[in-house]
Design a protein around this motif. Structure first.
Motif, short mmCIF file in Angstrom:
data_model
loop_
_atom_site.label_atom_id
_atom_site.label_comp_id
_atom_site.label_asym_id
_atom_site.label_seq_id
_atom_site.Cartn_x
_atom_site.Cartn_y
_atom_site.Cartn_z
N LEU A 30 0.86 -1.17 0.00
CA LEU A 30 0.00 0.00 0.00
C LEU A 30 0.90 1.22 0.00
O LEU A 30 1.89 1.28 0.74
N SER A 31 0.58 2.20 -0.85
CA SER A 31 1.43 3.39 -0.95
C SER A 31 0.58 4.64 -1.11
O SER A 31 -0.57 4.59 -1.57
N VAL A 32 1.18 5.79 -0.74
CA VAL A 32 0.51 7.08 -0.81
C VAL A 32 1.34 7.99 -1.71
O VAL A 32 2.57 8.07 -1.55
N TRP A 33 0.65 8.71 -2.63
CA TRP A 33 1.34 9.53 -3.63
C TRP A 33 0.82 10.96 -3.57
O TRP A 33 -0.38 11.19 -3.35
N PHE A 34 1.73 11.92 -3.79
CA PHE A 34 1.32 13.30 -3.95
C PHE A 34 0.59 13.46 -5.28
O PHE A 34 0.78 12.67 -6.21
N VAL A 35 -0.27 14.49 -5.37
CA VAL A 35 -0.95 14.79 -6.63
C VAL A 35 -0.29 15.99 -7.28
O VAL A 35 0.39 16.80 -6.62
N LYS A 36 -0.49 16.11 -8.58
CA LYS A 36 0.08 17.23 -9.32
C LYS A 36 -0.63 18.53 -8.94
O LYS A 36 -1.85 18.55 -8.72
N THR A 37 0.11 19.61 -8.89
CA THR A 37 -0.48 20.90 -8.54
C THR A 37 -1.37 21.45 -9.65
O THR A 37 -2.31 22.21 -9.39
N ASP A 38 -1.08 21.05 -10.91
CA ASP A 38 -1.87 21.57 -12.02
C ASP A 38 -2.98 20.63 -12.47
O ASP A 38 -3.73 20.94 -13.39
N ASP A 39 -3.08 19.45 -11.87
CA ASP A 39 -4.16 18.51 -12.17
C ASP A 39 -4.33 17.63 -10.95
O ASP A 39 -3.65 16.62 -10.78
N GLU A 40 -5.27 17.99 -10.09
CA GLU A 40 -5.39 17.35 -8.78
C GLU A 40 -6.01 15.96 -8.82
O GLU A 40 -6.26 15.37 -7.77
N LYS A 41 -6.30 15.43 -10.02
CA LYS A 41 -6.72 14.04 -10.13
C LYS A 41 -5.55 13.12 -10.50
O LYS A 41 -5.72 11.89 -10.50
N ARG A 42 -4.41 13.71 -10.81
CA ARG A 42 -3.26 12.91 -11.26
C ARG A 42 -2.21 12.78 -10.16
O ARG A 42 -1.88 13.76 -9.49
N ALA A 43 -1.70 11.56 -10.02
CA ALA A 43 -0.60 11.34 -9.08
C ALA A 43 0.67 11.97 -9.63
O ALA A 43 0.89 12.04 -10.85
N ASP A 44 1.51 12.44 -8.72
CA ASP A 44 2.78 13.07 -9.12
C ASP A 44 3.96 12.16 -8.78
O ASP A 44 4.55 11.54 -9.65
N TYR A 45 4.29 12.07 -7.50
CA TYR A 45 5.41 11.21 -7.10
C TYR A 45 5.11 10.60 -5.74
O TYR A 45 4.22 11.05 -5.01
N LEU A 46 5.87 9.59 -5.38
CA LEU A 46 5.62 8.81 -4.18
C LEU A 46 5.86 9.63 -2.91
O LEU A 46 6.88 10.29 -2.77
N PHE A 47 4.88 9.61 -2.02
CA PHE A 47 5.03 10.18 -0.68
C PHE A 47 5.69 9.14 0.22
O PHE A 47 6.79 9.33 0.72
N HIS A 48 5.03 7.99 0.38
CA HIS A 48 5.63 6.92 1.17
C HIS A 48 4.89 5.60 0.93
O HIS A 48 3.74 5.59 0.47
N GLY A 49 5.55 4.51 1.23
CA GLY A 49 4.96 3.19 1.20
C GLY A 49 4.83 2.65 2.60
O GLY A 49 5.70 2.89 3.46
N LEU A 50 3.75 1.92 2.85
CA LEU A 50 3.50 1.40 4.20
C LEU A 50 4.18 0.04 4.38
O LEU A 50 4.11 -0.81 3.49
N GLU A 51 4.80 -0.14 5.52
CA GLU A 51 5.37 -1.42 5.91
C GLU A 51 4.62 -1.91 7.15
O GLU A 51 4.73 -1.31 8.22
N PHE A 52 3.87 -2.99 7.00
CA PHE A 52 3.08 -3.50 8.12
C PHE A 52 3.96 -4.30 9.07
O PHE A 52 4.83 -5.07 8.65
N VAL A 53 3.72 -4.10 10.35
CA VAL A 53 4.50 -4.74 11.40
C VAL A 53 3.73 -5.95 11.91
O VAL A 53 2.58 -5.81 12.38
N VAL A 54 4.33 -7.12 11.79
CA VAL A 54 3.66 -8.33 12.26
C VAL A 54 3.53 -8.26 13.78
O VAL A 54 4.53 -8.10 14.49
N PRO A 55 2.31 -8.35 14.31
CA PRO A 55 2.12 -8.19 15.76
C PRO A 55 2.65 -9.38 16.54
O PRO A 55 2.74 -10.50 16.03
#
Length: 754
Positions: A665-690
């Motif tokens: 699962l990952s989260v991406w910034f959106v473009k400033t000139d087109d807010e429906k388009r992804a721009d570049y990677l913000f971060h990816g989630l690493e799940f911690v095994v409980p």
């Protein structure tokens, strides 16, 4: 001593049922016993399953996701390639069949593009008084008619070969009307301009296909509204789905938890948990067929525990209440249907479609009117009787053919395999919900039965003879036709049916290859039933290799889910759909950045995956492995009140993505000139095994935690997530950012709740 001539077998249909029947006749019986010919009216094998990504000739969309995992959608002695998703796409299933044909059916004669028009029992008899065979007439696509004779006729023409449409679908109306199996996309359903002007897409039918197609259409509408670029239809935001169901059904996601009460539940494909034999009493008894009110209540309770809700959290219209629990439960599968019901994109009505006139529908018994209809999709099942039109009326009567009964169309002996009064006629796959293991067992059974000389032969092995003498399948089938407490899948509990076939054939269920995870409530190692658990009696070296590979795949998947974090990212992604209430605090240690509180909403808007920012991952057809997958456009809106008293409107957008290939699962910034388009990677989630505390997953009820990090110039974002599930549903979650840099030192703590 002269060698007996092979018995000639005509197989009608070259889908999975026909292929496994051919394989069993050629390989499970002594070599040379049978000479096999397969006919199929299509120009390819596979039946309803498409042969490649863009094959539109089948009754299944090529990119449809199977609702059973590849551990169940397989035959015992051909493992799936490692790179195929856990839940194969329909075209993957077509390719699997092509591999199976090449591996095991090269000895059969395959005649495609040819329909069996007439199959007539021969009048002459053998020395023991049995009919000597079948006269078969076929017609090719070019119109060439041929005749031939065979010793045996095997029907593998498909229980799901002909869509069933109610009479009203053929009457005059002003809107497009299709069967659910014909749906491919919104333009194909509505047309480019939508001449009717309606706004509601009406879906009729509340079982498996109804829920699946309603969820699919809602996904396509959501994507049309929220994706960048032009929409495939005009004004997609004006449309919604209206779903007519007879009664509330249980809607399971594709992945469920074998530990639903855990604070950090693990996840597995639905079928792996369902077919865990450690949770069953042995020997198995049939849980399908007639369901008493008491038994129904127990199963309803099990389903509610597995889902963690009676479904009222999504809408009162889909809640399974005490008024329903005395009736047999109905189970359906969809990842996003319930999320769209909660969001309002899918509206639900109870009843039957009584009439359709112009762009208006009437629902009985309430006589409610549904107006402003743009199109109608009938998810009304399949007319199995159309697969038997080549049989003469006398044979159809012997089989107690009932065209109006879509569940119990014919009455056959020993779990849908034959009728003792027509001993040289057999059936494989003519079985509602024909799990692949059952198809294979039916094929093995017929091979053994015919190789021994038929149901009345004195040469029958004792186990087979005993199974036939104790069989009550025909009587049970006929009784279920009028049984108001008949189950959703009346032909038999899958695991029990596999057990019954194995006992009759003298097959042993092989043990798991290694140690399996131990799970409550039985506190026993998982014992997952898959077709590979019943390998051939005398496998070749290559067959044994495939069996072992398949068993190892299942074992590895179980451990990855139960002992690790596999499928958690997918479960989180599925559960995010819709709107959340967001309360967020910001505490800054520097006077240059004031503290404050944000209050508002966060919306996760589902759409088809896009290649923005990750073009290298997408092939020429778009998406990973030709499938763009799904993603969310995240829109957050609300008011921020700073500690200095200043209040202002605040909004932000991201794109959230789930990669099935990497299970990330990952989260991406959106473009400033087109807010429906992804721009570049913000971060990816690493799940911690409980950790396990006193046999419970999770520490102090924390739920699933995930970490992430992002360096933005000189500022580092240390990100932490906590996801709290109630069974399969995400109940609430927390997102914290600790930001440190030359001019920043603050913490953001946000809580999301429904």
């Amino acid at each position: 001593m002269p060698t007996a001539m092979p018995k000639r077998v005509c197989i009608v249909g070259a889908g999975p049922s026909g292929l496994v029947a051919a394989k069993s006749l050629l390989h499970d019986a002594p070599r040379g016993t049978f000479d096999v010919t397969l006919f199929d009216c299509q120009t390819r094998i596979g039946g309803l399953w498409p042969s490649h990504k863009d094959d539109s000739t089948g009754l299944v969309h090529p990119r449809m996701v199977a609702n059973q995992s590849k551990h169940t959608v397989q035959f015992s002695d051909l493992a799936w390639p490692e790179d195929v998703p856990q839940l194969p796409r329909a075209w993957h299933v077509g390719q699997y069949q092509a591999e199976y044909l090449q591996t095991y059916c090269s000895g059969a004669k395959l005649i495609l593009g040819t329909r069996v028009e007439i199959a007539q029992p021969l009048d002459t008899s053998t020395s023991d008084g049995l009919p000597s065979g079948w006269w078969v007439q076929t017609r090719s696509l070019e119109g060439e008619v041929k005749e031939d004779t065979f010793d045996y006729l095997l029907v593998a023409s498909g229980f799901f070969s002909n869509p069933a449409l109610p009479p009203m679908s053929h009457r005059d109306h002003d809107v497009p009307v299709i069967h659910s199996s014909r749906y491919r996309d919104l333009p194909g359903l509505l047309g480019k301009a939508n001449a009717s002007g309606g706004k509601k897409i009406l879906v009729v039918g509340g079982q498996m296909s109804g829920v699946e197609i309603a969820g699919t259409i809602a996904s396509h509408l959501s994507s049309a509204v929220h994706s960048p670029g032009p929409s495939p239809i005009l004004n997609p935001e004006k449309y919604s789905v209206h779903h007519i169901i007879q009664q509330p059904v249980w809607v399971f996601p594709l992945h469920t938890s074998p530990m639903p009460t855990s604070s950090a539940p693990p996840f597995l494909p639905l079928d792996l948990g369902s077919y865990n034999l450690s949770n069953r009493v042995h020997p198995l008894i049939n849980s399908q067929g007639h369901i008493s009110s008491e038994a129904a209540k127990i199963v309803h309770s099990i389903y509610e525990t597995a889902l963690g809700t009676d479904q009222s959290i999504f809408s009162p219209a889909v809640a399974v209440t005490a008024a329903h629990t005395g009736n047999p439960p109905y189970l359906t599968v969809s990842d996003h249907y319930m999320g769209f019901v909660r969001s309002g994109l899918i509206a639900v009505s109870h009843g039957r479609l009584q009439g359709l006139s112009g762009s208006e529908a009437t629902v009985s018994p309430s006589n409610d009117q549904i107006s402003d209809i743009a199109a109608v999709v009938f998810a009304t099942g399949f007319a199995a009787s159309s697969s038997l039109t080549f049989l003469p009326t006398s044979v159809q009567e012997t089989l107690s053919l009932s065209p109006s009964d879509l569940n119990n169309t014919v009455a056959l002996a020993f779990h849908g395999t034959h009728h003792p009064d027509v001993p040289n006629l057999g059936f494989v796959g003519f079985y509602r919900s024909p799990y692949w293991g059952v198809m294979e067992m039916q094929a093995r059974f017929l091979s053994a039965l015919w190789a021994a000389g038929g149901p009345s032969s004195p040469s029958l092995p004792p186990a087979l003879k005993k199974a036939l003498s104790n069989d009550t399948s025909i009587e049970r089938t006929i009784n279920l036709r009028t049984d108001l407490q008949a189950s959703q899948f009346p032909m038999g509990d899958y695991a029990w049916t596999m057990q019954e076939f194995a006992t009759a054939l003298g097959l042993e269920r092989s043990p798991p290859r290694g140690k399996m995870p131990t799970l409550p409530p039985a506190d026993k190692e998982m014992d997952i039933l898959t077709p590979a658990r019943y390998p051939p009696k005398s496998p070749t070296e290559s067959q044994q290799t495939e069996v072992i590979k398949s068993l190892q795949q299942t074992e590895a998947t179980a451990w990855a889910g139960v002992g690790g974090s596999k499928f958690v990212a997918r479960a989180v992604f599925r559960s995010l759909l819709g709107e959340w209430k967001l309360e967020r605090s910001l505490v800054s240690k520097l006077p240059s950045h004031p503290s404050g509180h944000f209050s508002g909403t966060a919306k996760f808007l589902l759409r088809n995956g896009t290649g923005d920012g990750r073009e290298a991952e997408f092939d020429a057809l778009g998406g990973e492995d030709g499938d763009p997958g799904l993603e969310y456009l995240y829109i957050e809106e609300g008011d921020f009140k700073a500690s200095n008293g200043l209040t202002f409107r605040a909004t932000r957008r991201y794109v959230w993505r789930y990669s099935e290939k990497t299970d990330k699962l990952s989260v991406w910034f959106v473009k400033t000139d087109d807010e429906k388009r992804a721009d570049y990677l913000f971060h990816g989630l690493e799940f911690v095994v409980p950790k396990e505390e006193d046999g419970q997953r999770g520490e102090n009820g924390k739920g699933w935690e995930a970490t992430a990090g992002h360096l933005c110039v000189d500022d580092f974002y240390d990100v932490g997530y906590q996801f709290n599930f109630k069974a399969v549903n995400l109940w609430d979650w927390r997102l914290t950012y600790t930001v440190r840099g030359p001019k920043k030192d603050y913490k953001i703590d946000g809580v999301y709740s429904r």
